[in-house]
Every structure is written in structure tokens, then in C-alpha cells.
Design a protein around this motif. Structure first.
Motif, short mmCIF file in Angstrom:
data_model
loop_
_atom_site.label_atom_id
_atom_site.label_comp_id
_atom_site.label_asym_id
_atom_site.label_seq_id
_atom_site.Cartn_x
_atom_site.Cartn_y
_atom_site.Cartn_z
N ASP A 123 0.83 -1.17 0.08
CA ASP A 123 -0.07 -0.11 0.00
C ASP A 123 0.97 1.35 -0.05
OD1 ASP A 123 -1.72 2.11 0.36
OD2 ASP A 123 -2.41 1.41 2.38
N PHE A 124 1.18 1.66 -1.12
CA PHE A 124 1.95 2.99 -1.26
C PHE A 124 1.53 4.29 -0.96
CE2 PHE A 124 4.42 -0.19 -3.77
CZ PHE A 124 5.88 -0.21 -3.28
N SER A 125 0.28 4.30 -0.47
CA SER A 125 -0.38 5.39 0.28
C SER A 125 0.09 5.74 1.44
CB SER A 125 -1.71 5.46 0.11
OG SER A 125 -2.37 4.53 0.97
N SER A 126 0.87 4.64 2.01
CA SER A 126 1.48 4.73 3.39
C SER A 126 2.94 4.93 3.41
CB SER A 126 1.03 3.12 4.20
OG SER A 126 1.91 3.28 5.30
N ILE A 127 3.51 5.30 4.08
CA ILE A 127 5.33 5.43 4.33
C ILE A 127 5.81 4.51 4.60
CG2 ILE A 127 5.19 6.18 6.62
CD1 ILE A 127 7.69 7.49 4.00
N ALA A 128 5.07 3.56 5.23
CA ALA A 128 5.78 2.19 5.61
C ALA A 128 6.14 1.26 4.15
CB ALA A 128 4.55 1.30 6.40
N ALA A 129 5.05 1.44 3.31
CA ALA A 129 5.42 0.69 2.02
C ALA A 129 6.75 1.39 1.41
CB ALA A 129 4.42 0.94 0.83
N TRP A 130 7.06 2.51 1.43
CA TRP A 130 8.29 3.21 0.76
C TRP A 130 9.41 2.78 1.63
CZ3 TRP A 130 7.94 5.19 -3.82
CH2 TRP A 130 6.68 5.53 -4.35
N ASN A 131 9.34 2.62 2.84
CA ASN A 131 10.25 2.28 3.69
C ASN A 131 10.76 0.88 3.41
OD1 ASN A 131 10.59 4.55 4.98
ND2 ASN A 131 9.21 4.22 6.51
N ARG A 132 9.71 -0.01 3.04
CA ARG A 132 10.00 -1.18 2.92
C ARG A 132 10.59 -1.38 1.46
NH1 ARG A 132 5.21 -5.26 0.81
NH2 ARG A 132 6.41 -7.42 0.45
N LEU A 133 10.02 -0.59 0.77
CA LEU A 133 10.84 -0.67 -0.77
C LEU A 133 12.41 -0.29 -0.69
CD1 LEU A 133 11.04 -0.46 -3.93
CD2 LEU A 133 10.08 1.58 -3.69
N GLU A 134 12.70 0.64 0.12
CA GLU A 134 14.01 1.19 0.58
C GLU A 134 14.68 -0.23 0.90
OE1 GLU A 134 16.42 4.65 2.71
OE2 GLU A 134 14.67 3.78 3.70
#
Length: 225
Positions: free
Chosen positions: A62-73
Motif C-alpha cells: 500500500d504505497f499511500s503509506s510511508i511504511a511501503a516506501w520504507n519497505r521498498l528502501e
């Protein structure tokens, strides 16, 4: 495109060919020897996740959440030679444009493909996302959902004239017949699998389309991403 890149496919509105472009990019990258991880952000209709689950590693986020971007990183840092393709829904791209902070390690290695069509050709819709991701390489892709070529006068006035200021490139996508595209989606299958298992007519159409797409990517994007 370099191995280990992060490829993000998104746009300002739905229905512009975003998912088909993501499928084409996954197909092309795998043909070039990339180890691909596909991250599908469309939780309501996860076409990429379902179509490519037996072709490459896939996951939902769910890329509307910062958690998904941190996971991507974390995923990018843990496997620096793996290329990650992200199918980013419109709602998530708008969240990025408004306030969501993308990690710097992600931005530095990201290429963003922003899809447009005949109705929504203005590059201004890219502006908020571009401001939030200034380090990324931006590519405006047109043609997948146009039922024909986007009028040159429209592109010249709203896209091509200002795209250079955005530090990016323009990609006029080849057309794929509606019948073949619909079967890809309805059968929840990858381009690679459809080429191998489809009818002779579909096989020929997809092979020609793949070759044209690969040539365009190499000519227009290869030197920039």
C-alpha cells in the motif's frame, strides 16, 4: 536501464495504460537478464501480482503509506542488483505529491514512467510528484490507451514543450490491439506466458509489439535511466 534500478509506473488519472506499461517493462527487463521484483500497489485489482506470480517474484504494498516506501528502501538495499518494478496507483501518486516523503536512497535510483492519453495529456499533473521526487528520472509515456496516436499539436503544447524542464524524456508507446490486451488482463497472464501459449495470431502480434517496445526503450530511455 541499469540492473538494480527502481522503476515506478504511475500517472495523474486512471485508465491511461499504466498496468500494461508495467507488464511491458517487466517483460523487457526480464528479457535483458534483470532479476525482477514486481511490487503491485493496486490492492483492489492486483493485475501485476496475479499475472506475474509464476514468472518473477511479486508482492503487494500500500504505497499511500510511508511504511511501503520504507519497505521498498529495505528491499532495494538488501539486493542492490535486483530491479524493482512498482505499479503505483493514482491515489498513491497523489499522496506522494501532497505530503508523503520518499526515502532518498529510493529517489536516487528511481525512474518514473508517467502515463498520459488523449484526454489527459497535460504534463502539469506530473508537477506535484516531480517536486516530491526531484532526483528521479521522469519519463512521460503516451499511446497505450489512446486508440490511436495522441495529436501532435496537443503534445507539442502541453507535454513536449515543458518536459525538458522536468528533466525527463518522452516515450510514444506502440499500440497493442484491444483484443490481445483484453485477453492478457482477463486471463491474468504475463506477456511472456501469452507469447508462449497463445494462438499463432496473438503470438505474432505480441512478438512484434515486444520488439517495437524494446527498440523504443533502448533508443529513448536507455541512455537516461
Amino acid at each position: 536501464m541499469r540492473k538494480g534500478s527502481i522503476i515506478c509506473i504511475t500517472g495523474g488519472v486512471g485508465g491511461t495504460g499504466k498496468t500494461l506499461l508495467a507488464m511491458a517493462l517487466i517483460d523487457y527487463l526480464r528479457s535483458e537478464g534483470h532479476d525482477v521484483l514486481a511490487m503491485d500497489g493496486d490492492l483492489n485489482c492486483p493485475q501485476i501480482y496475479r499475472s506475474y506470480s509464476t514468472t518473477c517474484e511479486t508482492t503487494l504494498a500500500d504505497f499511500s503509506s510511508i511504511a511501503a516506501w520504507n519497505r521498498l528502501e529495505k528491499l532495494a538495499l538488501s539486493a542492490p542488483n535486483r530491479t524493482i518494478v512498482v505499479d503505483l496507483p493514482v491515489a498513491a501518486s497523489r499522496a506522494v505529491g501532497k505530503s508523503l516523503h520518499i526515502p532518498e536512497d529510493v529517489l536516487a535510483n528511481m525512474t518514473v514512467f508517467w502515463t498520459i492519453d488523449r484526454r489527459y495529456a497535460a504534463v502539469e499533473t506530473l508537477e506535484p510528484f516531480h517536486k516530491a521526487a526531484p532526483c528521479a528520472t521522469h519519463v512521460v509515456a503516451s499511446g497505450l490507451a489512446c486508440n490511436g496516436v495522441v495529436p501532435g499539436t496537443l503534445l507539442a503544447s502541453t507535454v513536449l514543450g515543458s518536459l525538458e524542464a522536468h528533466g525527463g524524456a518522452f516515450l510514444a508507446m506502440p499500440q497493442l490491439t484491444d483484443v490481445v490486451a483484453d485477453r492478457l488482463f482477463n486471463e491474468w497472464t504475463s506477456i511472456e506466458h501469452k507469447v508462449a501459449a497463445g494462438s499463432a495470431g496473438e503470438n505474432l502480434i505480441l512478438r512484434q509489439w515486444r520488439e517495437t517496445f524494446a527498440s523504443l526503450i533502448q533508443q529513448e530511455i536507455g541512455a537516461q535511466a
